[in-house]
Motif scaffolding. Structure first.
Motif, short mmCIF file in Angstrom:
data_model
loop_
_atom_site.label_atom_id
_atom_site.label_comp_id
_atom_site.label_asym_id
_atom_site.label_seq_id
_atom_site.Cartn_x
_atom_site.Cartn_y
_atom_site.Cartn_z
N GLY A 1 -11.41 12.66 -4.59
CA GLY A 1 -10.26 13.05 -5.40
C GLY A 1 -9.31 11.93 -5.77
N MET A 2 -9.52 10.73 -5.24
CA MET A 2 -8.63 9.61 -5.55
C MET A 2 -9.11 8.93 -6.85
SD MET A 2 -7.72 8.03 -1.80
CE MET A 2 -6.29 7.16 -2.47
N THR A 3 -9.04 9.66 -7.93
CA THR A 3 -9.59 9.20 -9.20
C THR A 3 -8.80 8.06 -9.82
OG1 THR A 3 -8.35 10.94 -10.34
CG2 THR A 3 -10.62 11.44 -9.69
N ALA A 4 -7.57 7.83 -9.36
CA ALA A 4 -6.75 6.76 -9.94
C ALA A 4 -6.86 5.45 -9.16
CB ALA A 4 -5.28 7.20 -9.99
N LEU A 5 -7.56 5.45 -8.02
CA LEU A 5 -7.58 4.28 -7.15
C LEU A 5 -8.34 3.13 -7.81
CD1 LEU A 5 -6.70 3.30 -4.34
CD2 LEU A 5 -8.95 3.97 -3.49
N VAL A 6 -7.65 2.01 -7.98
CA VAL A 6 -8.23 0.81 -8.58
C VAL A 6 -8.51 -0.25 -7.53
CG1 VAL A 6 -7.84 -1.08 -10.24
CG2 VAL A 6 -7.05 1.24 -10.77
N GLN A 7 -7.66 -0.36 -6.52
CA GLN A 7 -7.75 -1.44 -5.53
C GLN A 7 -7.61 -0.88 -4.13
OE1 GLN A 7 -4.79 -4.51 -6.05
NE2 GLN A 7 -4.97 -5.21 -3.94
N LEU A 8 -8.53 -1.29 -3.23
CA LEU A 8 -8.47 -0.88 -1.82
C LEU A 8 -8.79 -2.09 -0.96
CD1 LEU A 8 -8.20 1.33 0.36
CD2 LEU A 8 -10.66 1.73 0.13
N ASP A 9 -7.83 -2.52 -0.15
CA ASP A 9 -8.00 -3.67 0.74
C ASP A 9 -7.83 -3.23 2.18
OD1 ASP A 9 -8.22 -5.10 -1.56
OD2 ASP A 9 -6.28 -6.07 -1.44
N LEU A 10 -8.94 -3.23 2.93
CA LEU A 10 -8.93 -2.85 4.35
C LEU A 10 -9.46 -3.98 5.22
CD1 LEU A 10 -10.36 0.80 4.10
CD2 LEU A 10 -7.97 0.07 4.06
N ASP A 11 -9.48 -5.20 4.69
CA ASP A 11 -10.06 -6.33 5.40
C ASP A 11 -9.25 -6.72 6.63
OD1 ASP A 11 -8.25 -8.87 4.08
OD2 ASP A 11 -8.51 -7.09 2.84
N ASP A 12 -9.90 -7.42 7.55
CA ASP A 12 -9.28 -7.93 8.77
C ASP A 12 -8.65 -6.83 9.60
OD1 ASP A 12 -9.41 -11.05 8.74
OD2 ASP A 12 -8.91 -10.49 6.68
N ASN A 13 -9.44 -5.79 9.88
CA ASN A 13 -9.10 -4.76 10.84
C ASN A 13 -10.27 -4.61 11.80
OD1 ASN A 13 -6.41 -3.15 10.20
ND2 ASN A 13 -7.29 -3.71 8.21
N GLU B 1 -11.61 -3.16 -7.20
CA GLU B 1 -11.52 -4.11 -6.10
C GLU B 1 -11.68 -3.39 -4.77
OE1 GLU B 1 -8.02 -6.65 -3.97
OE2 GLU B 1 -8.50 -7.24 -6.03
N LEU B 2 -12.59 -3.91 -3.93
CA LEU B 2 -12.84 -3.32 -2.62
C LEU B 2 -13.06 -4.46 -1.63
CD1 LEU B 2 -13.30 -0.84 -0.83
CD2 LEU B 2 -15.71 -0.89 -1.50
N MET B 3 -12.13 -4.65 -0.70
CA MET B 3 -12.20 -5.74 0.25
C MET B 3 -12.31 -5.15 1.66
SD MET B 3 -12.02 -8.01 -2.05
CE MET B 3 -11.94 -9.54 -1.12
N LEU B 4 -13.48 -5.31 2.27
CA LEU B 4 -13.76 -4.72 3.58
C LEU B 4 -14.23 -5.77 4.59
CD1 LEU B 4 -15.76 -1.56 2.38
CD2 LEU B 4 -13.32 -1.72 2.89
N GLN B 5 -14.05 -7.04 4.27
CA GLN B 5 -14.58 -8.10 5.14
C GLN B 5 -13.86 -8.14 6.48
OE1 GLN B 5 -12.88 -8.58 2.32
NE2 GLN B 5 -11.56 -10.39 2.40
N ASN B 6 -14.53 -8.77 7.46
CA ASN B 6 -13.97 -8.98 8.80
C ASN B 6 -13.61 -7.66 9.48
OD1 ASN B 6 -14.15 -11.80 8.42
ND2 ASN B 6 -12.18 -11.81 7.36
N ASN B 7 -14.56 -6.74 9.49
CA ASN B 7 -14.44 -5.50 10.24
C ASN B 7 -15.71 -5.33 11.08
OD1 ASN B 7 -11.93 -3.72 9.62
ND2 ASN B 7 -12.48 -4.58 7.63
N MET B 8 -16.05 -4.09 11.42
CA MET B 8 -17.26 -3.83 12.21
C MET B 8 -18.08 -2.71 11.57
SD MET B 8 -15.51 -4.07 16.01
CE MET B 8 -17.04 -3.80 16.87
#
Length: 619
Positions: free
Chosen positions: A149-161, A179-186
């Protein structure tokens, strides 16, 4: 004649009019009241907010037209459009229900805080266009439908968690996501089937992902996928299970060739393992395999000192970050192709010599105990070190960052350490003997290099922090060069306290702190070591039966025999003894237990510069 009635118009008293206007300004309109209440409810869910969000308080409204009255807000037409609460030390459980009462909210940026626990239910914010929780402490698996339902989402940064589990499949169905940044997680498992060209900025580096990269992500650079040992496919190497079209005859022939190659490989591995188990054996391939670990993942690296054989692996090119423009650029593949040998293994990691070409030889230092420093802080500090340029400091050429360990690349110097020269076996044929002029020159070079570090790294409490004889390199002209400098800021605190020289100082033992003069104390210890030839091992590595041994006992043992404590290798230079004793006493002054009694680094260097090779006799 009838009179026309006159209508009386009542004009408020000026004071009454002023009070009415003031009331309108102080009391927010009914349309703004729900946003004010929502923000206060959100603030209540955040801890450590007393200072950071202190101005979030009525009667001042959050917004006046497009002007934000509260810190961290962006307002449009009197409504809250964005929350920029970055690097404020915030913690707690984010109240997404409260944020859902902000109908015009488009941006959430909470990067660089200390939020922990699972990701909030962002699906309650369908109009949000950008979300950043990078560099926090969030963890746990994210549900597959978390972003429906998040049809407006353009950028999501969850890196370094510390997120785990699979990457939510609902991300692939978001029509606006770029944009999707998920680096440095597990994160584990495979990548969702993103559409061709959907993502313009993307990274899942340094996770635990596996499987084939979807075709919709094949246009991205390889660096977006590094640090996932089981990912394959374009832009990485071909997956081993991808079907190839061959005839039956070709398949049979290839099977025979592969079988023969496997047998040959087993024989080679057995031979190599036996050779590596022998002492004093060449460790070229082991060194290269150890360098390779910098862009591999959880596989443990074999220990070269135990003669173990590492597992072979194929990896894509990895770009190093270069700090000097006058050096030839190379990547990790070039390092792997280079002939290499192990130079040593220290408390922070191993050191390798890599010959990239006849004219380009570098030293690669692999550090394992810097995992607590963020990528941004590490890169900023490396660039600071990369700007250093002094005749008595080994230049830093390039670096590579990975959460678990880092690579630092230095110029190679045809060298030996000061420790090896001072404490090598005296019966060894061809042993270098350091005379008094050479020792004085070495001491002055060390002092100049240390002063330079303090002048060019003024923000560091201990600009070197790990000054000892094994971290001083002597080139072919016996010029000293300092190495392993500037590590205090980026080393894990627990490891630094156990092993780094600064944390062996009297001030740290007594107060738990190091100071600007801690390097001066290390310099004093090194001066005494240079002049006496005695290695302060009992101080640097206390024995189990003497856990409280400190520098005082070692210095007292030196002072007790002054001046007879001077190294016997300088015995034939009696006419210089007065100057030797002068330098010896400067060493004593530098390593006094009381910080206030020591000279500062500038004064210490000035005193050392005044020492001469032989006493001047006036006529």
């Amino acid at each position: 004649m009838a009179r026309t009635p006159i209508t009386t118009i009542l004009i408020p008293h000026p004071i009454v009019l002023f009070l009415l206007l003031l009331l309108l300004l102080l009391v927010p309109p009914s349309s703004a009241q729900p946003e004010l209440d929502a923000l206060l409810k959100f603030k209540a869910s955040i801890t450590n907010n007393a200072v950071a969000l202190s101005d979030w308080a009525p009667p001042v409204p959050p917004c006046t037209a497009s002007t934000a009255n509260w810190v961290g807000l962006l307002c449009e037409n009197g409504a809250v459009a964005a929350l920029y609460l970055q690097r404020l030390g915030l913690e707690g459980a984010i109240d997404v229900d409260a944020l859902a009462q902000l109908p015009n909210l488009k941006v959430l940026s909470f990067s660089g805080n200390s939020f922990a626990g699972p990701l909030p239910n962002l699906a309650l914010l369908p109009n949000v266009r950008a979300v950043s929780f990078s560099n926090n402490k969030m963890s746990g698996a994210i549900p597959a439908n978390a972003f429906l339902g998040m049809t407006a989402l353009v950028q999501l940064d969850l890196d370094d968690n510390v997120f785990s589990g699979e990457i939510p499949a609902s991300l692939a169905g978001l029509p606006a996501l770029q944009e999707l940044m998920l680096q440095n997680n597990m994160f584990q498992g495979g990548l969702p089937p993103f559409r061709e060209g959907q993502l313009m900025n993307f990274s899942v580096a340094n996770n635990d992902l596996s499987g084939e990269i979807p075709s919709g992500l094949s246009h991205l650079e390889a660096s977006a996928f590094l640090g996932n040992k089981d990912l394959c496919g374009n832009p990485l190497l071909r997956c081993p299970y991808q079907p190839l079209q061959f005839s039956i005859g070709t398949i049979v022939m290839m099977s025979l060739v592969v079988a023969a190659a496997v047998v040959a490989l087993v024989v080679v591995i057995v031979i190599l393992c036996r050779r590596r188990a022998a002492p004093q054996q060449n460790n070229d391939e082991i060194a290269k395999a150890a360098v390779l670990v910098a862009h591999s993942t959880a596989d443990p690296v074999s220990d070269p000192e135990r003669g173990e054989c590492p597992a072979a692996a194929s990896q894509p090119n990895v770009r190093m970050t270069f700090l000097r423009e006058d050096r030839d650029v190379f990547d990790m593949t070039d390092l792997l192709k280079a002939s290499a040998e192990i130079l040593g293994s220290g408390l922070f990691g191993s050191t390798y010599k890599a010959a990239l070409s006849e004219r380009q030889i570098v030293v690669v230092k692999r550090y394992r105990h810097m995992g607590n420093v963020s990528r941004q802080d590490f890169q900023e500090h490396m660039r600071r070190l990369g700007r250093l340029n002094h005749a008595n400091v080994v230049p830093l050429v390039a670096f590579y960052y990975r959460r678990e360990e880092k690579l630092l690349v230095y110029d190679y110097i045809d060298k030996t350490s000061l420790a090896a020269v001072l404490h090598g076996s005296r019966s060894r044929p061809g042993r270098k003997i350091l005379d008094w002029p050479t020792r004085l020159s070495i001491t002055k070079g060390i002092a100049r290099g240390l002063l330079y570090l303090h002048n060019d790294l003024p923000s560091l409490t201990a600009a070197h922090g790990h000054l000892k004889s094994s971290n001083v390199i002597l080139d072919s002209e016996q010029t000293p060069l300092l190495t392993d400098y500037g590590l205090v800021l980026i080393a894990n605190q627990e490891h630094a306290e156990q092993h780094m020289i600064s944390y062996k100082s009297p001030e740290y033992k007594h107060t738990g702190r190091i100071t600007k003069k801690t390097d001066v104390w290390s310099l004093g210890i090194l001066i005494l070591e240079i002049l006496t030839g005695r290695f302060p091992a009992d101080f640097l590595k206390p024995k189990k039966d003497a856990p409280d041994a400190d520098v005082a006992a070692w210095v007292e043992s030196v002072a007790r025999d002054e001046p007879d404590v001077l190294d016997a290798d300088m015995a034939g230079e009696g006419e210089c003894k007065a100057e030797m004793v002068k330098l010896l006493r400067i060493g004593f002054a530098c390593c006094k237990a009381e910080v206030e009694e020591r000279p500062d680094i500038k004064e210490a260097v000035q005193q050392i510069e005044e020492v001469k090779e032989r006493q001047t006799v006036s006529i």
